[in-house]
Design an enzyme around this catalytic site. Structure first.
Site, PDB file in Angstrom:
ATOM      1  NE  ARG A   1       0.220   1.524   3.314  1.00 19.52           N
ATOM      2  CZ  ARG A   1       1.135   2.426   3.573  1.00 19.52           C
ATOM      3  NH1 ARG A   1       2.412   2.048   3.723  1.00 19.52           N
ATOM      4  NH2 ARG A   1       0.862   3.695   3.682  1.00 19.52           N
ATOM      5  N   GLY A   2       0.247   2.417  -0.171  1.00 11.92           N
ATOM      6  CA  GLY A   2       1.025   3.643  -0.326  1.00 11.92           C
ATOM      7  C   GLY A   2       1.139   3.915  -1.821  1.00 11.92           C
ATOM      8  CB  ALA A   3       0.329   6.929  -3.826  1.00 14.64           C
TER       9      ALA A   3
ATOM     10  NE  ARG B   1      -6.171   0.936  -1.878  1.00 16.03           N
ATOM     11  CZ  ARG B   1      -5.531   1.413  -0.815  1.00 16.03           C
ATOM     12  NH1 ARG B   1      -4.261   1.117  -0.620  1.00 16.03           N
ATOM     13  NH2 ARG B   1      -6.140   2.207   0.043  1.00 16.03           N
TER      14      ARG B   1
ATOM     15  CD  GLN C   1      -2.969   2.862   6.749  1.00 20.05           C
ATOM     16  OE1 GLN C   1      -3.553   3.171   7.781  1.00 20.05           O
ATOM     17  NE2 GLN C   1      -3.602   2.734   5.604  1.00 20.05           N
TER      18      GLN C   1
ATOM     19  CG  ASP D   1      -3.052   8.027  -1.636  1.00 15.26           C
ATOM     20  OD1 ASP D   1      -2.842   8.450  -0.487  1.00 15.26           O
ATOM     21  OD2 ASP D   1      -2.832   6.857  -1.996  1.00 15.26           O
TER      22      ASP D   1
ATOM     23  CG  ASN E   1      -2.217  11.523   2.694  1.00 23.14           C
ATOM     24  OD1 ASN E   1      -1.655  10.670   1.993  1.00 23.14           O
ATOM     25  ND2 ASN E   1      -1.909  11.692   3.964  1.00 23.14           N
ATOM     26  CE  LYS E   2      -5.118   5.583   4.317  1.00 20.46           C
ATOM     27  NZ  LYS E   2      -6.166   4.759   3.637  1.00 20.46           N
TER      28      LYS E   2
HETATM   29  O1  MRU Z   1      -4.495   3.230   2.072  1.00 23.18           O
HETATM   30  P1  MRU Z   1      -3.018   3.451   1.969  1.00 23.18           P
HETATM   31  O2  MRU Z   1      -2.246   2.912   3.114  1.00 23.18           O
HETATM   32  O3  MRU Z   1      -2.483   2.990   0.621  1.00 23.18           O
HETATM   33  O4  MRU Z   1      -2.859   5.032   2.006  1.00 23.18           O
HETATM   34  C1  MRU Z   1      -1.572   5.568   1.968  1.00 23.18           C
HETATM   35  C2  MRU Z   1      -1.533   7.033   2.121  1.00 23.18           C
HETATM   36  O5  MRU Z   1      -2.539   7.692   2.271  1.00 23.18           O
HETATM   37  C3  MRU Z   1      -0.181   7.665   1.978  1.00 23.18           C
HETATM   38  O6  MRU Z   1      -0.067   8.776   2.801  1.00 23.18           O
HETATM   39  C4  MRU Z   1       0.011   8.080   0.517  1.00 23.18           C
HETATM   40  O7  MRU Z   1      -0.219   6.995  -0.338  1.00 23.18           O
HETATM   41  C5  MRU Z   1       1.368   8.620   0.258  1.00 23.18           C
HETATM   42  S1  MRU Z   1       2.581   7.372   0.386  1.00 23.18           S
HETATM   43  C6  MRU Z   1       4.098   7.995  -0.013  1.00 23.18           C
END
Ligand code: MRU
Length: 355
Positions: A45-47, A88, A199, A240, A250-251
């Site tokens: 996970r994470g963009a 996603r 996270q 994201d 973002n999250k």
């Molecule tokens: O749902 P996730 O864990 O994929 O969400 C991640 C985030 O919101 C991060 O902050 C974002 O992807 C940036 S990661 C460098």
């Protein structure tokens, strides 16, 4: 270095982030469908990490195609791109990576490549380039961002925008913290736990502790209190998707932190590679927000928290309007308002010129 995602001869190797911090287990995925499923269920996970994993999944799928012509491979590849794109919706890096891989097929066709094996090799090479560029761009974000961090600072962050959210190594928001530390500054971190997937509590705390960077975990609802107590010098989060006007998805919970930061005159920074900037999305209103399974909210592991059948929302992201953002730290430089101009200039500049 934390190896979040790796290309191996056998398949795509991922650190299973669902098990951290209690278990450091690596899984190898042997098909593009398995990679797509791992993106959906948040093994990765994470963009930026999603983008790198998707590209590797596509190269893996292409390498297994039994088609004997470039046209056959292209047919299979298009189907795989659709499978990957349906995983996603919010992280634009996913779609960016798919387009990069499509570009390899288009270029091969334009060059009249006939050897299907050559195209497969080119696709693998492209994933390796995407992987390395991600590492390099996070280092550049770290160097640009370090200049915004004072010595002896405490930075509040939300979710995990570190090595685990990228190809590995530095990360974006945590890349700025690592960059500042590498520049000789003392930095401590306050990590929001980040309900419901945790996270912050699980992943940010794990990777910072591993690097001996001082980290204190708080529950999400403590952020206002610690800001009011003067314990936070700045906020840095990842993104994201960043719209052309600087609105940043973002999250879930990031928007709340931005509002609190403004109330307490604390600078709120977003750190992201230029591949997270989506100039085709005009404002945050146009960013699709993922809604995930209700069970992530109603349960903690196998333990049910809420009454049976109660209504819940599980929005995975929110959008912070640009007026809350003091600066957007990219791998090509630091953008400030008006973001419509500054982001376009950086996105259309040729490459990084990090200090
Ligand atoms: O749902 P996730 O864990 O994929 O969400 C991640 C985030 O919101 C991060 O902050 C974002 O992807 C940036 S990661 C460098």
């Amino acid at each position: 270095m934390i190896k979040t995602v790796e290309w191996t001869k056998e398949g795509v190797r991922l650190l299973d982030q669902r098990l951290l911090p209690n278990e450091e287990k690596y899984v190898t995925l042997y098909s593009h469908e398995e990679v797509a499923e791992a993106i959906k269920n948040m093994t990765v996970r994470g963009a930026p990490a999603i983008g790198v994993a998707a590209a590797m999944g596509l190269a893996l799928g292409a390498s297994q195609s039994v088609g004997t012509s470039v046209a056959d491979l292209e047919f299979d590849f298009e189907y795989m791109c659709e499978v990957m794109a349906a995983t996603r919706p919010t992280a634009v890096n996913l779609f960016w990576a798919i387009e990069r891989m499509r570009g390899v097929v288009e270029k091969a066709k334009a060059e009249k490549v006939r050897d299907v094996e050559e195209l497969k090799t080119r696709l693998v090479n492209e994933t390796l380039a995407i992987f390395q560029e991600d590492i390099d761009s996070n280092r550049a974000i770290g160097r640009y961002g370090a200049e915004l961090i004072n010595d002896d600072s405490t930075v509040l962050t939300h979710c995990n925008a570190g090595a685990l959210a990228t190809a590995g190594d530095y990360g974006t928001a945590l890349g700025v913290i690592r960059g500042a530390i590498d520049a000789g500054k003392r930095v401590a971190v306050i990590a929001d736990e980040t309900r419901p997937f945790l996270q912050g509590a699980r992943l940010t705390a794990w990777e910072l502790s591993k690097d001996n960077i001082p980290v204190t975990v708080i529950t999400d609802n403590m952020a206002g209190h610690v800001m009011k107590q003067g314990k936070v010098d700045c906020v840095i989060v990842g993104a994201d998707r960043i719209a052309a006007n600087g609105d940043a998805a973002n999250k879930i919970g990031t928007y709340m932190v931005a509002v609190l930061a403004k109330q307490h005159n604390i600078p709120f920074y977003v750190a992201a590679p230029i591949s997270t900037v989506d100039l085709s999305t005009a404002t945050g209103e146009d960013i699709p927000i993922e809604e995930r399974d209700r069970r992530e909210v109603t349960h903690m592991l196998d333990h049910q928290l809420t009454p049976e059948g109660v209504n819940v929302h599980n929005f995975a992201f929110d959008v912070t309007p640009n007026e809350f953002i003091a600066a957007i730290i990219t791998d090509r430089g630091v953008a400030r308002a008006p973001y419509n101009e500054s982001l376009r200039t950086l996105a259309t500049s040729r490459s990084a010129h990090a200090p």
